[in-house]
Design an enzyme around this catalytic site. Structure first.
Site, PDB file in Angstrom:
ATOM      1  N   LYS A 202      -5.303  -3.054  32.619  1.00 54.19           N
ATOM      2  CA  LYS A 202      -4.485  -1.997  32.008  1.00 54.19           C
ATOM      3  C   LYS A 202      -4.865  -0.669  32.644  1.00 54.19           C
ATOM      4  O   LYS A 202      -6.019  -0.238  32.567  1.00 54.19           O
ATOM      5  CB  LYS A 202      -4.699  -1.943  30.499  1.00 54.19           C
ATOM      6  CG  LYS A 202      -3.844  -0.884  29.808  1.00 54.19           C
ATOM      7  CD  LYS A 202      -4.074  -0.891  28.307  1.00 54.19           C
ATOM      8  CE  LYS A 202      -3.234   0.159  27.616  1.00 54.19           C
ATOM      9  NZ  LYS A 202      -3.444   0.177  26.149  1.00 54.19           N
ATOM     10  N   ARG A 212       4.087   6.173  22.923  1.00 50.61           N
ATOM     11  CA  ARG A 212       3.326   7.036  22.024  1.00 50.61           C
ATOM     12  C   ARG A 212       4.257   7.721  21.024  1.00 50.61           C
ATOM     13  O   ARG A 212       3.894   7.948  19.872  1.00 50.61           O
ATOM     14  CB  ARG A 212       2.515   8.051  22.826  1.00 50.61           C
ATOM     15  CG  ARG A 212       1.441   7.392  23.712  1.00 50.61           C
ATOM     16  CD  ARG A 212       0.665   8.433  24.524  1.00 50.61           C
ATOM     17  NE  ARG A 212      -0.094   9.316  23.662  1.00 50.61           N
ATOM     18  CZ  ARG A 212      -1.254   8.998  23.083  1.00 50.61           C
ATOM     19  NH1 ARG A 212      -1.790   7.814  23.287  1.00 50.61           N
ATOM     20  NH2 ARG A 212      -1.888   9.855  22.323  1.00 50.61           N
ATOM     21  N   LYS A 231      -7.114   8.980  28.998  1.00 52.18           N
ATOM     22  CA  LYS A 231      -7.835   7.728  28.741  1.00 52.18           C
ATOM     23  C   LYS A 231      -8.480   7.164  30.007  1.00 52.18           C
ATOM     24  O   LYS A 231      -8.725   5.965  30.104  1.00 52.18           O
ATOM     25  CB  LYS A 231      -6.878   6.702  28.116  1.00 52.18           C
ATOM     26  CG  LYS A 231      -6.261   7.178  26.803  1.00 52.18           C
ATOM     27  CD  LYS A 231      -5.427   6.094  26.131  1.00 52.18           C
ATOM     28  CE  LYS A 231      -4.868   6.581  24.802  1.00 52.18           C
ATOM     29  NZ  LYS A 231      -4.160   5.521  24.051  1.00 52.18           N
ATOM     30  N   GLU A 247     -12.219  -7.267  36.366  1.00 52.46           N
ATOM     31  CA  GLU A 247     -11.868  -7.196  34.945  1.00 52.46           C
ATOM     32  C   GLU A 247     -11.319  -8.536  34.453  1.00 52.46           C
ATOM     33  O   GLU A 247     -11.703  -9.032  33.390  1.00 52.46           O
ATOM     34  CB  GLU A 247     -10.823  -6.091  34.719  1.00 52.46           C
ATOM     35  CG  GLU A 247     -11.356  -4.680  34.811  1.00 52.46           C
ATOM     36  CD  GLU A 247     -12.072  -4.234  33.541  1.00 52.46           C
ATOM     37  OE1 GLU A 247     -12.278  -5.069  32.627  1.00 52.46           O
ATOM     38  OE2 GLU A 247     -12.434  -3.045  33.471  1.00 52.46           O
ATOM     39  N   LYS A 262      -0.663  -4.257  32.967  1.00 53.49           N
ATOM     40  CA  LYS A 262       0.095  -3.194  32.310  1.00 53.49           C
ATOM     41  C   LYS A 262      -0.206  -1.873  32.988  1.00 53.49           C
ATOM     42  O   LYS A 262      -1.380  -1.545  33.155  1.00 53.49           O
ATOM     43  CB  LYS A 262      -0.279  -3.126  30.825  1.00 53.49           C
ATOM     44  CG  LYS A 262       0.523  -2.099  30.037  1.00 53.49           C
ATOM     45  CD  LYS A 262       0.107  -2.084  28.569  1.00 53.49           C
ATOM     46  CE  LYS A 262       0.913  -1.050  27.806  1.00 53.49           C
ATOM     47  NZ  LYS A 262       0.531  -0.987  26.375  1.00 53.49           N
ATOM     48  N   SER A 288       7.128   1.174  28.010  1.00 53.42           N
ATOM     49  CA  SER A 288       8.140   2.086  27.473  1.00 53.42           C
ATOM     50  C   SER A 288       8.717   3.020  28.524  1.00 53.42           C
ATOM     51  O   SER A 288       9.924   3.296  28.530  1.00 53.42           O
ATOM     52  CB  SER A 288       7.530   2.902  26.336  1.00 53.42           C
ATOM     53  OG  SER A 288       6.423   3.674  26.803  1.00 53.42           O
ATOM     54  N   TYR A 327      10.939  -4.536  25.939  1.00 47.92           N
ATOM     55  CA  TYR A 327      11.822  -4.067  24.869  1.00 47.92           C
ATOM     56  C   TYR A 327      13.255  -4.560  25.085  1.00 47.92           C
ATOM     57  O   TYR A 327      14.070  -4.504  24.166  1.00 47.92           O
ATOM     58  CB  TYR A 327      11.800  -2.535  24.809  1.00 47.92           C
ATOM     59  CG  TYR A 327      10.434  -1.970  24.504  1.00 47.92           C
ATOM     60  CD1 TYR A 327       9.996  -1.800  23.195  1.00 47.92           C
ATOM     61  CD2 TYR A 327       9.560  -1.601  25.539  1.00 47.92           C
ATOM     62  CE1 TYR A 327       8.740  -1.294  22.911  1.00 47.92           C
ATOM     63  CE2 TYR A 327       8.301  -1.091  25.266  1.00 47.92           C
ATOM     64  CZ  TYR A 327       7.897  -0.936  23.951  1.00 47.92           C
ATOM     65  OH  TYR A 327       6.633  -0.436  23.680  1.00 47.92           O
TER      66      TYR A 327
END
Length: 338
Positions: A202, A212, A231, A247, A262, A288, A327
């Site tokens: 990610k 968000r 982040k 990872e 992602k 999104s 989505y």
């Protein structure tokens, strides 16, 4: 009739296979099916449906509406729904305490959706950002997201979701060691059949903004000196590839059943490499921002909406992904079924 020399014309004409719809379909290398889709959905604590301004066509769903959506997913052949919560900002705190609420919106949604359509899998995000006032995925201390204290909260959240009937836990926080801690806790509680799809690669991406908005996330770097503005200390650097391999290897070793990349489209190279490297079920999240870009361009008449949607999702299958969280899922499933 004089036969021209062989060299006068190409011996192979690839266009022959493209000349008709039936022949194109017959030799197509990859295909997209409703079973490749995981429906990304936001649930809220109130009633009815609430449109998300930055994501045209996407609504926050009440628990009752989410249950109806589960039935629709079953009818459309969509195997799984990924649910994310919108929490009233007045109920949040710095620790994200509501993440482990046994009667919270996520647990109630799980139960309602499984009662309505038990054949449809439910996947739950394991992260604190929808529940924290500061919008970070973990516990903050002295302006830093602390790893091990965050994992303790994530384990609590994961167990609550699993007890409510969640089929797939999807830790998205990017804390070191969280998959192993969640897997150990599940085993200890006799919940060994609950699956883990790790957000293994990610990235600290610019493409998460509309999400968000959809979940009403706390604003990062809102002026509090203890609230970092991004982040980047826990999500991955977009410049890195080898780090993704490390990872994913760690998450597999810790007990992940599936892994995820992602965002999706900007990281197709990562998805392809993970599939080749590990031969694990690998998913991509069409996030999104990807959704919003396609819809915005389509609404301005700059691209063909349906073709762009199908082309974007087909790219994930071509890259080797087992499936896509998107989505667009219900709309695409209808398109594919005619």
């Amino acid at each position: 009739m004089t036969v021209p020399p062989l060299a006068a014309y190409p011996a192979t004409r690839l266009r022959r296979l493209r000349q008709a719809d039936w022949s194109r379909r017959m030799v197509r290398e990859t295909s997209l099916q409703p079973s490749d889709l995981i429906w990304s959905m936001v649930v809220h604590e109130g009633e009815g449906r609430i449109p998300v301004a930055s994501m045209p066509g996407v609504d926050r769903l009440s628990i009752a509406e989410a249950a109806k959506a589960a039935i629709a997913a079953r009818e459309l052949g969509i195997p799984c729904i990924a649910i994310f919560p919108h929490i009233d900002g007045a109920r949040k705190d710095a620790e994200g305490s509501l993440a482990a609420e046994e009667d919270g919106v996520i647990c109630r949604a799980i139960k309602a959706m499984k009662a309505a359509a038990p054949e449809v899998g439910i996947m739950c995000d394991v992260a604190l950002d929808p529940f924290t006032t500061h919008g970070h995925d973990g516990v903050l201390k002295d302006g830093r997201v602390v790893n091990d204290a965050t994992i303790e909260r994530l384990v609590e959240q994961a167990l609550v979701q699993a007890r409510a009937g969640c089929d797939i836990l999807a830790p998205s926080d990017m804390m070191d060691g969280r998959v192993g801690a969640i897997r150990a806790a599940l085993e200890a509680e006799g919940l060994q059949d609950v699956m883990i799809m790790s957000y293994a690669a990610k990235y600290a991406s610019a493409f998460y903004g509309p999400y968000r908005d959809a979940i009403g996330s706390g604003k990062l770097g809102s002026g509090d000196v203890a609230n970092p503005g991004d982040k980047k200390t826990y999500q991955m650097d977009p410049a890195n590839t080898e780090e993704a391999i490390r990872e994913v290897a760690l998450d597999i070793a810790e007990g992940a059943d599936m892994v995820m990349v992602k965002p999706g489209m900007p990281y197709l190279d990562i998805a392809r490499r993970l599939v080749d490297e590990f031969a694990m079920p690998t998913f991509a999240f069409q996030v999104s921002g990807e959704y919003a870009m396609i819809m915005a361009a389509a609404q301005n008449g700059w691209i063909d909406e349906e073709r762009a949607i199908l082309e974007s999702l087909g790219a994930f299958k071509r890259a080797g992904c087992a499936g896509i969280i998107t989505y667009f899922a219900p709309r695409v499933a209808k398109m594919l079924r005619g």
